[in-house]
Design a protein around this motif. Sequence first.
Motif, PDB file in Angstrom:
ATOM      1  N   TYR A 111       0.813  -1.222   0.000  1.00 31.80           N
ATOM      2  CA  TYR A 111       0.000   0.000   0.000  1.00 31.80           C
ATOM      3  C   TYR A 111       0.846   1.271   0.000  1.00 31.80           C
ATOM      4  O   TYR A 111       0.584   2.209  -0.761  1.00 31.80           O
ATOM      5  CB  TYR A 111      -0.922  -0.043   1.223  1.00 31.80           C
ATOM      6  CG  TYR A 111      -1.632   1.244   1.558  1.00 31.80           C
ATOM      7  CD1 TYR A 111      -2.539   1.826   0.672  1.00 31.80           C
ATOM      8  CD2 TYR A 111      -1.410   1.874   2.786  1.00 31.80           C
ATOM      9  CE1 TYR A 111      -3.201   3.002   1.006  1.00 31.80           C
ATOM     10  CE2 TYR A 111      -2.065   3.036   3.125  1.00 31.80           C
ATOM     11  CZ  TYR A 111      -2.964   3.603   2.239  1.00 31.80           C
ATOM     12  OH  TYR A 111      -3.608   4.771   2.572  1.00 31.80           O
ATOM     13  N   PHE A 112       1.879   1.323   0.828  1.00 30.11           N
ATOM     14  CA  PHE A 112       2.694   2.534   0.927  1.00 30.11           C
ATOM     15  C   PHE A 112       3.374   2.910  -0.397  1.00 30.11           C
ATOM     16  O   PHE A 112       3.316   4.065  -0.822  1.00 30.11           O
ATOM     17  CB  PHE A 112       3.727   2.383   2.043  1.00 30.11           C
ATOM     18  CG  PHE A 112       4.669   3.546   2.171  1.00 30.11           C
ATOM     19  CD1 PHE A 112       4.196   4.842   2.306  1.00 30.11           C
ATOM     20  CD2 PHE A 112       6.039   3.356   2.147  1.00 30.11           C
ATOM     21  CE1 PHE A 112       5.059   5.922   2.417  1.00 30.11           C
ATOM     22  CE2 PHE A 112       6.915   4.420   2.265  1.00 30.11           C
ATOM     23  CZ  PHE A 112       6.428   5.712   2.394  1.00 30.11           C
ATOM     24  N   PRO A 113       4.017   1.954  -1.120  1.00 36.12           N
ATOM     25  CA  PRO A 113       4.580   2.326  -2.421  1.00 36.12           C
ATOM     26  C   PRO A 113       3.524   2.812  -3.420  1.00 36.12           C
ATOM     27  O   PRO A 113       3.765   3.746  -4.188  1.00 36.12           O
ATOM     28  CB  PRO A 113       5.230   1.021  -2.910  1.00 36.12           C
ATOM     29  CG  PRO A 113       5.554   0.280  -1.657  1.00 36.12           C
ATOM     30  CD  PRO A 113       4.422   0.595  -0.718  1.00 36.12           C
ATOM     31  N   ARG A 114       2.332   2.189  -3.416  1.00 38.68           N
ATOM     32  CA  ARG A 114       1.275   2.633  -4.335  1.00 38.68           C
ATOM     33  C   ARG A 114       0.799   4.031  -3.974  1.00 38.68           C
ATOM     34  O   ARG A 114       0.568   4.861  -4.853  1.00 38.68           O
ATOM     35  CB  ARG A 114       0.090   1.655  -4.299  1.00 38.68           C
ATOM     36  CG  ARG A 114       0.344   0.333  -4.980  1.00 38.68           C
ATOM     37  CD  ARG A 114      -0.920  -0.502  -5.131  1.00 38.68           C
ATOM     38  NE  ARG A 114      -1.505  -0.881  -3.867  1.00 38.68           N
ATOM     39  CZ  ARG A 114      -2.642  -0.427  -3.392  1.00 38.68           C
ATOM     40  NH1 ARG A 114      -3.344   0.468  -4.073  1.00 38.68           N
ATOM     41  NH2 ARG A 114      -3.111  -0.842  -2.226  1.00 38.68           N
ATOM     42  N   LEU A 115       0.647   4.277  -2.675  1.00 41.06           N
ATOM     43  CA  LEU A 115       0.196   5.598  -2.239  1.00 41.06           C
ATOM     44  C   LEU A 115       1.247   6.662  -2.562  1.00 41.06           C
ATOM     45  O   LEU A 115       0.907   7.789  -2.924  1.00 41.06           O
ATOM     46  CB  LEU A 115      -0.092   5.572  -0.736  1.00 41.06           C
ATOM     47  CG  LEU A 115      -0.822   6.779  -0.147  1.00 41.06           C
ATOM     48  CD1 LEU A 115      -2.235   6.892  -0.728  1.00 41.06           C
ATOM     49  CD2 LEU A 115      -0.891   6.673   1.373  1.00 41.06           C
ATOM     50  N   SER A 116       2.511   6.299  -2.451  1.00 42.81           N
ATOM     51  CA  SER A 116       3.598   7.242  -2.752  1.00 42.81           C
ATOM     52  C   SER A 116       3.610   7.631  -4.222  1.00 42.81           C
ATOM     53  O   SER A 116       4.096   8.704  -4.592  1.00 42.81           O
ATOM     54  CB  SER A 116       4.958   6.623  -2.376  1.00 42.81           C
ATOM     55  OG  SER A 116       5.026   6.351  -1.002  1.00 42.81           O
ATOM     56  N   ALA A 117       3.093   6.738  -5.086  1.00 44.91           N
ATOM     57  CA  ALA A 117       3.099   7.003  -6.523  1.00 44.91           C
ATOM     58  C   ALA A 117       1.944   7.899  -6.970  1.00 44.91           C
ATOM     59  O   ALA A 117       1.912   8.341  -8.118  1.00 44.91           O
ATOM     60  CB  ALA A 117       3.054   5.681  -7.292  1.00 44.91           C
TER      61      ALA A 117
END
Length: 494
Positions: A286-292
């Motif tokens: 979730y965190f990498p997707r949200l960062s993108a």
Amino acid sequence: MSEQEKRERYSHILKYTSLFGSVQVLSILVGVVRTKLVALLLGPQGMGLVALFNSTIKFVSDSTSFGISMSGVRNISDAYENNDQQKLDDAILLIRTWALLTALIGMLVCMLISPLLSDWTFSWGDHTLHFFLLSPVVAMLAITGGEMAVLKGTRALRRLAVLSLYNVIASLLISIPLFYIWGESAIVPSLVLVGLVQLILVVAYSFRLYPLRFSFAGKVLRQGVDMVRLGIAFVLAGLLGSGADLLIRSYLNNAGSLDVVGMFNAGYMLTVVYGGLVFSAMETDYFPRLSAVGEVGHELNAMVNQQVEVALLLISPMLVVFIVGMPLWLPLLYSSRFMPVLGMAQLAVLAMYMRAVALPVEYIPLARGDSGTYLMLEGLYDVLIVVLIIFGYQNWGLLGTGVAISAASVMNVCVVLLCMYLKYGYVVSSDVVKYGMIQFPIGVLSYIMVHVTDGVMYWVTGLLLVIVSTVVSMEILHSKLHLLDSLKQKFMSK
């Protein structure tokens, strides 16, 4: 966003939450065996000693790692999302260089302040040598964290899930024989060996994907300044979080005893740690997707709310099982000597409902690189939990620590939601509110039920509540994903 896109996003969240959740279940089963054996071999006092050493080393590690394991994910994820190989290689070089640098700094700091750590943590004996010998663990945690950031940023999600299982198995195979032969004297050697094996496992896979490169050239060090600047917020948050954890356990050790620390740690493990297995996918997927996500607005709101919905729906039935089955879990996972923590553990389970809502929302400032807001929220919660636990223990003993954990979680979710609304315009969706208003009362009813029924009525009523919570979650997930329709289409197409 079209209905098809929403369905695909829900499917993605459920897929990776289930992946990490299922692996975490296996990890917990292995961990349960290890915990049971450790409890039998060392007892509450020995487990309290393990908890104190772990809390202190984590405190030093978080204080000296500059938050590389989190801030680095943003750099790598951005390059990976844009398919920019040169930028990705540079980002990996950068994080590995700084991870090695912070590893050396952390180990040296731990060596130098070992006498202080002994005085701060223990009210009896001289444990300076123990902390000196544990200093390599700080370095191992820094390097392992850097390589984990590489794997998270490049979406090596399945491998990460498997690695977490291997780590638990390694911990079991290493620590139990040592504890069996040498008892409490093996605690420090086991922590060092477990840290070393976990480092080797992560590094072996990460280096195979991205061969090892380091550079201490001035250019590379300067490029890391922005990452470190954001990381300083993680350092301070880590200081506060690990410091709060250390302060709580040190207080319980001094105000109570090592037995009390062991009891509290057991209750905390059963609720916050084991109960949080559904959240294991957040930092990894979730965190990498949200960062993108490029801009604050509808897309960010939708992604966060969908993550909250899935987390809440998946964890709610499990929490009812935890509350109802706690009289079985405690003696099964530990021993009958840990039964005094039963009331604390059952009450603390209710805090996980709040965590299911708050945790995905708390990732917003992390993903936006907003170190100030993140630090403020973390600091406020850490101060709150320390004050409430001290107050709770002074007035109601171990039960009071359960009251404190739940109360702090309720206050925290209110502060987080208000802050994210004011800062980023984040608004909780009507679905999140609706699902929370259905599942949370079931959890509260379960807690009331365990205190007003007994015998056959206890288990019959508890089973009914588990079934109700499960059916509600399954029906809602089916309506979101149309699982049966998808299976029919696949069957008909063959």
